[in-house]
Scaffold this active site. Structure first.
Site, short mmCIF file in Angstrom:
data_model
loop_
_atom_site.label_atom_id
_atom_site.label_comp_id
_atom_site.label_asym_id
_atom_site.label_seq_id
_atom_site.Cartn_x
_atom_site.Cartn_y
_atom_site.Cartn_z
N GLU A 139 0.83 -1.21 0.00
CA GLU A 139 0.00 0.00 0.00
C GLU A 139 0.86 1.25 0.00
O GLU A 139 0.62 2.20 -0.75
CB GLU A 139 -0.92 -0.01 1.22
CG GLU A 139 -1.91 1.14 1.26
CD GLU A 139 -2.83 1.08 2.46
OE1 GLU A 139 -3.66 2.00 2.61
OE2 GLU A 139 -2.74 0.12 3.27
N GLY A 173 -7.73 5.33 7.80
CA GLY A 173 -8.44 5.19 9.06
C GLY A 173 -7.78 4.20 9.99
O GLY A 173 -7.83 4.35 11.22
N SER A 220 -4.42 2.59 9.20
CA SER A 220 -2.96 2.50 9.11
C SER A 220 -2.38 3.76 8.50
O SER A 220 -3.09 4.57 7.90
CB SER A 220 -2.54 1.28 8.27
OG SER A 220 -2.94 1.44 6.92
#
Length: 510
Positions: free
Chosen positions: A174, A216, A218
């Site tokens: 991510e 929200g 990480s």
């Protein structure tokens, strides 16, 4: 008598020659027009499409991307053409009602069917990436997480697209995909070209931006480690984009997204309460809210603070004090040990910060609300403004921002303070390096986030196609245009000569 016959023969020959010359002119003109039109008509667009769903902890968003099939150095020139926000919470909240996931995704998937040409549906890949919300659910119950993902896969497989899979991506992925996104949009991967002349204008191609992402559940930090010192291999990833290799440092701090950080802080602070009342400096004075203890301990992020409390509910009473709020937040960051030469917090390796950083997602949304996204705002000014905002009463704040939902509005004091604490004390930005942080919402019309980087990386696996080309090569085109132009010019000159001096022509013939 012979003179008459000779004159008639001359007229007959002249008439035939003029007809031939006229016919040659017409043919030459038609040929010039035909070659010019066929060579210069717009080429058909050879466009590919891709769909990526960002299944976050608090919501799901669908993005449609397009790129020319002829790729540059094996990576597609991808641009965002559509965004659709799925109504409702993140997919992790459907763990106990997986039968509703199909209806949950319907509106945005139907929108995709309208945006993408029907002829392209079957070859349009669809990917879903689930982030920290699903990572937390998997920690809580792998069985529940599998049920949710299975329901998502069944639902997306029903559409006429080329469904490629739904996965729970790692925090490192991510962060790295977010890094790819902002550097792509800033034009840092390729040299200036016709494809990206607007994107790359005025940007230094030699350096890349670091990426700061806050969700929200990480938060991620990613940047190129120019020292190439890898003390922690788990924090290193490699990418190949536009013919170049990149080694990046990246780490995702699970449970340190703004929502889960708030739950952690509440779980930590309520332990000292005996009467079920929590005086909280991170909420405005006059603000009150009832919280169920069962909700507080529902997330894996608060397990380390779980205690048996003498009440089932507790009341938050805001006191609105920035310094006290920050002190409470800093207690979430364990800086007491570091097994490496340098750490962020909780014993996580962090090399020295290098270069500029793009801060997006909740970093941008919160700071934009607080009017702190301008690069002219110093660290000291940011602290002063957040301190001033937190000190306002809840009544004043609610009156000043009537159009914002109470849940979001009430948490901006905490979120702003948390962002400063994370950047300054967690990631060790200083008053000098603060100037290198650029808060980004959209860049050139595309959302700053991990999904575009995900799509860019995936296009490396999509074969490039031969580009559509004009019917004639450039040399052939030039040759034919010159040839037919010479034929036309010669025919016109000869015809004019016939009209003006026909006797001279016959004399020369004799």
């Amino acid at each position: 008598m012979e003179d008459i016959k000779d004159s008639n023969a001359k007229r007959f020959c002249t008439r035939n020659i003029l007809v031939i010359l006229g016919f040659s002119c017409v043919i030459a003109v038609i040929a010039l027009i035909a070659v010019g039109i066929s060579q210069n008509k717009p080429l058909p667009q050879n466009v590919k499409y891709g769909i990526v769903l960002d299944a976050g902890s608090s919501h799901t968003s669908l993005y449609i991307y397009s790129w020319p099939a002829e790729k540059e150095n094996d990576t597609g020139i991808v641009q965002q053409i559509e965004e659709c926000k799925v109504a409702g919470p993140g997919i992790s909240k459907y763990a106990q009602k997986t039968n509703e996931i199909g209806a949950y995704l319907t509106e945005c998937m139907e929108r995709s069917s309208e945006v993408i040409p029907v002829s392209q549906h079957q070859e349009t890949p669809v990917y879903l990436g689930a982030t920290a919300g699903m990572r937390l659910l998997r920690m809580e119950s792998e069985q529940l997480a599998d049920r949710v993902m299975a329901a998502v896969i069944r639902s997306l497989s029903d559409y006429p697209f080329n469904f490629q899979g739904a996965t729970i991506i790692s925090g490192q992925e991510e962060g790295a995909y977010g890094w790819i996104t902002i550097n792509y949009l800033l034009g840092n991967f390729i040299q200036k070209s016709n494809w990206l002349s607007l994107i790359s204008e005025g940007i230094n191609d030699e350096k890349t931006f670091g990426a700061l992402d806050l969700g929200g559940a990480s938060t991620q930090i990613t940047f190129v480690n120019e020292n190439h010192t890898v003390e922690s291999p788990d924090n290193s990833l490699q990418f190949r984009l536009y013919g170049k290799d990149y080694d990046v440092y990246t780490h995702s701090f699970l449970c340190y997204g703004k929502d889960q950080a708030l739950w952690q802080k509440l779980a930590k602070d309520i332990q000292v309460s005996s009467d079920g009342i929590l005086s909280d400096p991170c909420f405005h004075s006059g603000y009150e809210k009832i919280v169920n203890v069962s909700d507080l301990y529902k997330t894996p992020c608060t397990k380390r603070f779980e205690r048996t409390l003498p009440f089932d509910q507790f009341k938050i009473q805001g006191t609105g004090n920035y310094e006290q709020c920050q002190q409470s937040i800093l207690e979430l960051f364990n800086t007491s040990y570091c097994p490496y030469s340098q750490c962020a917090f909780n014993g996580i390796f962090l090399p020295p910060l290098q270069g500029s950083f793009g801060a997006f997602s909740a970093f941008y949304f919160v700071m934009d609300f607080l009017n702190l996204t301008s690069e002219k705002v110093s660290q000291e000014e940011a602290i002063r403004r957040i301190e001033s905002f937190c000190s306002q009463s809840w009544k004043v704040v609610r009156t000043s921002f009537p159009g914002i939902k109470e849940k979001y509005l009430s948490e901006y004091c905490f979120s702003g303070t948390y962002i400063l604490s994370l950047l300054l004390h967690g990631y060790h930005f200083t008053s000098n390096s603060w100037e290198n942080i650029h808060f980004m919402g959209k860049i050139r019309g595309a959302n700053a986030g991990w999904t575009l980087g995900y799509m860019l990386n995936l296009t490396n696996m999509i074969p490039a196609e031969q580009p559509f080309s004009p019917p004639l090569s450039h040399s052939t085109y030039v040759f034919l245009m010159v040839l037919f132009s010479l034929i036309l010019a010669a025919s016109i000159i000869t015809a004019l000569f016939f009209f003006k001096k026909p006797s001279y022509f016959w004399k020369e013939m004799v």
